[in-house]
Design an enzyme around this catalytic site. Structure first.
Site, PDB file in Angstrom:
ATOM      1  N   CYS A 148       0.720  -1.022  -0.050  1.00  0.00           N
ATOM      2  CA  CYS A 148       0.524  -0.038   0.159  1.00  0.00           C
ATOM      3  C   CYS A 148       0.732   1.326   0.031  1.00  0.00           C
ATOM      4  O   CYS A 148       0.362   2.718  -0.974  1.00  0.00           O
ATOM      5  CB  CYS A 148      -0.611  -0.125   1.189  1.00  0.00           C
ATOM      6  SG  CYS A 148       0.132  -0.986   2.589  1.00  0.00           S
ATOM      7  N   HIS A 241      -1.868   6.980   3.993  1.00  0.00           N
ATOM      8  CA  HIS A 241      -0.826   6.948   4.476  1.00  0.00           C
ATOM      9  C   HIS A 241      -0.466   8.528   3.216  1.00  0.00           C
ATOM     10  O   HIS A 241      -0.414   8.635   2.455  1.00  0.00           O
ATOM     11  CB  HIS A 241       0.482   5.247   3.884  1.00  0.00           C
ATOM     12  CG  HIS A 241       0.001   4.373   4.201  1.00  0.00           C
ATOM     13  ND1 HIS A 241      -1.392   4.288   4.989  1.00  0.00           N
ATOM     14  CD2 HIS A 241       0.267   3.029   3.707  1.00  0.00           C
ATOM     15  CE1 HIS A 241      -0.931   3.140   5.874  1.00  0.00           C
ATOM     16  NE2 HIS A 241      -0.257   1.612   4.579  1.00  0.00           N
TER      17      HIS A 241
HETATM   18  P1  NAP Z   1      -6.284  -9.142   7.867  1.00  0.00           P
HETATM   19  O1  NAP Z   1      -7.486  -8.129   8.592  1.00  0.00           O
HETATM   20  O2  NAP Z   1      -5.770  -9.790   9.134  1.00  0.00           O
HETATM   21  O3  NAP Z   1      -7.746 -10.834   7.503  1.00  0.00           O
HETATM   22  C1  NAP Z   1      -6.943 -11.501   6.869  1.00  0.00           C
HETATM   23  C2  NAP Z   1      -8.134 -12.428   6.028  1.00  0.00           C
HETATM   24  O4  NAP Z   1      -7.444 -14.009   5.862  1.00  0.00           O
HETATM   25  C3  NAP Z   1      -9.164 -13.029   6.948  1.00  0.00           C
HETATM   26  O5  NAP Z   1     -10.220 -12.986   5.687  1.00  0.00           O
HETATM   27  C4  NAP Z   1      -8.463 -13.695   7.287  1.00  0.00           C
HETATM   28  O6  NAP Z   1      -9.992 -15.523   7.550  1.00  0.00           O
HETATM   29  C5  NAP Z   1      -8.368 -14.626   6.610  1.00  0.00           C
HETATM   30  N1  NAP Z   1      -6.627 -16.170   7.266  1.00  0.00           N
HETATM   31  C6  NAP Z   1      -6.090 -15.548   7.683  1.00  0.00           C
HETATM   32  N2  NAP Z   1      -5.303 -17.414   8.705  1.00  0.00           N
HETATM   33  C7  NAP Z   1      -5.682 -17.983   7.416  1.00  0.00           C
HETATM   34  C8  NAP Z   1      -5.593 -19.116   7.414  1.00  0.00           C
HETATM   35  N3  NAP Z   1      -4.087 -19.707   7.834  1.00  0.00           N
HETATM   36  N4  NAP Z   1      -6.254 -19.434   6.277  1.00  0.00           N
HETATM   37  C9  NAP Z   1      -7.048 -19.171   5.435  1.00  0.00           C
HETATM   38  N5  NAP Z   1      -7.512 -17.870   5.594  1.00  0.00           N
HETATM   39  C10 NAP Z   1      -7.133 -17.025   6.554  1.00  0.00           C
HETATM   40  O7  NAP Z   1      -5.529  -8.960   6.748  1.00  0.00           O
HETATM   41  P2  NAP Z   1      -5.527  -7.513   6.212  1.00  0.00           P
HETATM   42  O8  NAP Z   1      -5.240  -6.169   7.039  1.00  0.00           O
HETATM   43  O9  NAP Z   1      -7.138  -7.483   5.476  1.00  0.00           O
HETATM   44  O10 NAP Z   1      -4.461  -7.809   5.012  1.00  0.00           O
HETATM   45  C11 NAP Z   1      -4.307  -8.803   3.880  1.00  0.00           C
HETATM   46  C12 NAP Z   1      -3.474  -9.086   3.136  1.00  0.00           C
HETATM   47  O11 NAP Z   1      -3.164  -8.031   2.342  1.00  0.00           O
HETATM   48  C13 NAP Z   1      -1.816  -9.510   3.130  1.00  0.00           C
HETATM   49  O12 NAP Z   1      -1.679 -10.129   2.124  1.00  0.00           O
HETATM   50  C14 NAP Z   1      -1.878  -7.329   3.668  1.00  0.00           C
HETATM   51  O13 NAP Z   1      -0.462  -7.627   3.423  1.00  0.00           O
HETATM   52  C15 NAP Z   1      -2.407  -7.592   2.200  1.00  0.00           C
HETATM   53  N6  NAP Z   1      -2.091  -6.137   1.873  1.00  0.00           N
HETATM   54  C16 NAP Z   1      -2.785  -5.056   3.092  1.00  0.00           C
HETATM   55  C17 NAP Z   1      -3.092  -3.867   3.473  1.00  0.00           C
HETATM   56  C18 NAP Z   1      -3.849  -3.397   3.777  1.00  0.00           C
HETATM   57  O14 NAP Z   1      -3.821  -1.666   4.220  1.00  0.00           O
HETATM   58  N7  NAP Z   1      -4.304  -3.819   4.935  1.00  0.00           N
HETATM   59  C19 NAP Z   1      -2.429  -3.355   2.055  1.00  0.00           C
HETATM   60  C20 NAP Z   1      -1.765  -3.349   1.308  1.00  0.00           C
HETATM   61  C21 NAP Z   1      -2.096  -5.088   1.094  1.00  0.00           C
HETATM   62  P3  NAP Z   1     -10.756 -15.476   9.433  1.00  0.00           P
HETATM   63  O15 NAP Z   1     -11.130 -13.587   9.427  1.00  0.00           O
HETATM   64  O16 NAP Z   1     -11.563 -16.367   9.152  1.00  0.00           O
HETATM   65  O17 NAP Z   1      -9.684 -15.562   9.981  1.00  0.00           O
END
Ligand code: NAP
Length: 354
Positions: A148, A241
């Site tokens: 991001c 950001h």
């Molecule tokens: P998050 O809020 O922690 O969400 C993680 C998701 O993945 C949830 O749906 C969770 O499902 C699932 N998950 C976690 N552990 C798992 C497992 N062992 N098996 C299957 N599913 C699993 O994270 P996020 O911020 O949304 O980020 C998601 C991705 O996008 C990451 O790779 C991050 O680096 C990337 N990203 C994030 C941003 C940002 O601004 N947040 C920006 C760019 C990229 P449950 O609810 O069932 O646990």
């Protein structure tokens, strides 16, 4: 045109919820499945996704049952908002099963046969897909969108690089807490505080910038030679950001020339008519105290990067400040724009793929 059925992997997380919100009324895509971990599978989305963005889940989707991450979802294209380690295992399984995977995760951003794309910057990198399919034997494909913070740096940097040749970049970020997902950073750590460390972030910014500003040569991607030094900080802001940039150029522009290059940047023709493309990818603010995350992150439906404070720099040539929405332009919205580019380029739904 009937809408293309899509699925969201990691639908319950902070980025997954943005996908749900942005895809609910999408003119080309229709949400056909929501998937997440075994903890959530089999339960209604509303029950397991603690909704962390304004409003409620879109009508009808709250009751949709969450599915496990198996490649039998009724979709042709999947958006991945999975943690990096999970994405590393799951995304190739979906590509092998014929799905077009648009990933937000870092797992394959540096893989030599996987394009890392911001459509306005390097739409031509979709040209790597035929080689990816040939080398991996996938009927599907994987394309990735950047970290991001990299996104908010690279969009203005591309406009300046195209015009004046960027050679050195110093970037200091102030990153919102939603960038760490949910529940993310503990409140006792971040309230009234700044944390001058985000694991792996500085390396991602530096490496991904060189890929995004790189060029295609003889069907291969060549990294840009720009030298970039990143310092990443977490600050108590919810979304958006902010990055302070100093840039040195091959050909030093005046402030007026730099502002004209930023404001005039449009990206290639193929991207301009896509449903999620902002009319102007970069908005330039003239006020001395803009951009600010709370006031500017939603510009262009969260898809425009706002820059300001463009001025001379006594160390390098020019200084400026950029603000972008980390879960829209920097995550779900950026990935949806990649998917639109894939459709417009004929990579979704051809024979062999889903
Ligand atoms: P998050 O809020 O922690 O969400 C993680 C998701 O993945 C949830 O749906 C969770 O499902 C699932 N998950 C976690 N552990 C798992 C497992 N062992 N098996 C299957 N599913 C699993 O994270 P996020 O911020 O949304 O980020 C998601 C991705 O996008 C990451 O790779 C991050 O680096 C990337 N990203 C994030 C941003 C940002 O601004 N947040 C920006 C760019 C990229 P449950 O609810 O069932 O646990």
């Amino acid at each position: 045109m009937s809408r293309i059925p899509v699925a969201i992997l990691g639908a319950t997380g902070a980025v997954g919820q943005r996908f749900v919100q942005l895809l609910a009324d999408h003119p080309w895509f229709e949400i056909a499945a929501l998937a997440a971990s075994e903890r959530s599978a089999g339960r209604a989305f509303r029950e397991v996704a603690k909704w962390v963005i304004p409003g409620d889940p879109p009508p009808g989707l709250g009751e949709m049952p969450v599915q496990p991450l198996e490649p039998d979802l009724p979709a042709r294209l999947v958006f991945s908002a999975l943690p990096g380690n999970v994405a590393a295992e799951v995304e190739p399984v979906f590509a092998r099963a014929g799905y077009a995977v648009c990933s937000n995760a870092s797992a394959y951003r540096q893989a030599p046969d996987v394009p890392l794309i911001i459509p306005e910057l390097n739409a031509d990198h979709v040209g790597m897909i035929p080689d990816q399919r040939a080398s991996q034997g996938w009927p599907g494909l994987i394309v990735t969108s950047p970290n991001c913070t990299t996104t908010g740096i690279c969009i203005p940097l591309k406009a300046l690089d195209e015009a004046f040749g960027a050679r050195q970049v110093a970037a200091v970020s102030m990153q919102a807490i939603s960038g760490a997902g949910y529940p993310g950073v503990p409140s006792l750590d971040i309230l009234g505080n700044v944390i001058p460390y985000i694991g792996g972030e500085e390396e991602k910014i530096e490496e991904e910038t060189r890929l995004l500003l790189g060029r295609m040569q003889g069907g291969r991607r060549v990294k840009a030679e720009v030298v970039i030094s990143a310092q990443a900080n977490r600050v108590p802001v919810l979304d958006g950001h902010t990055v302070c940039l100093s840039v040195g150029f091959e050909s030093q522009p005046t402030v007026e020339e730099a502002v004209a290059a930023l404001a005039g940047f449009r990206g290639p023709e193929v991207v301009r008519g896509l449903p999620s493309a902002p009319e102007r990818p970069i908005l330039v603010r003239a006020e001395p105290d803009r951009p600010q995350p709370r006031r500017d992150r939603d510009a262009g439906r969260g898809m425009a990067v706002t820059v300001g404070r463009v001025r001379r720099c006594p160390l390098l040539h020019l200084r400026l400040v950029s603000v972008s929405h980390n879960t829209v332009r920097g995550a779900a919205g950026g990935s949806i724009l990649n998917a639109e580019l894939l459709v417009a380029s004929g990579y979704v739904g051809e024979s062999g793929s889903r």
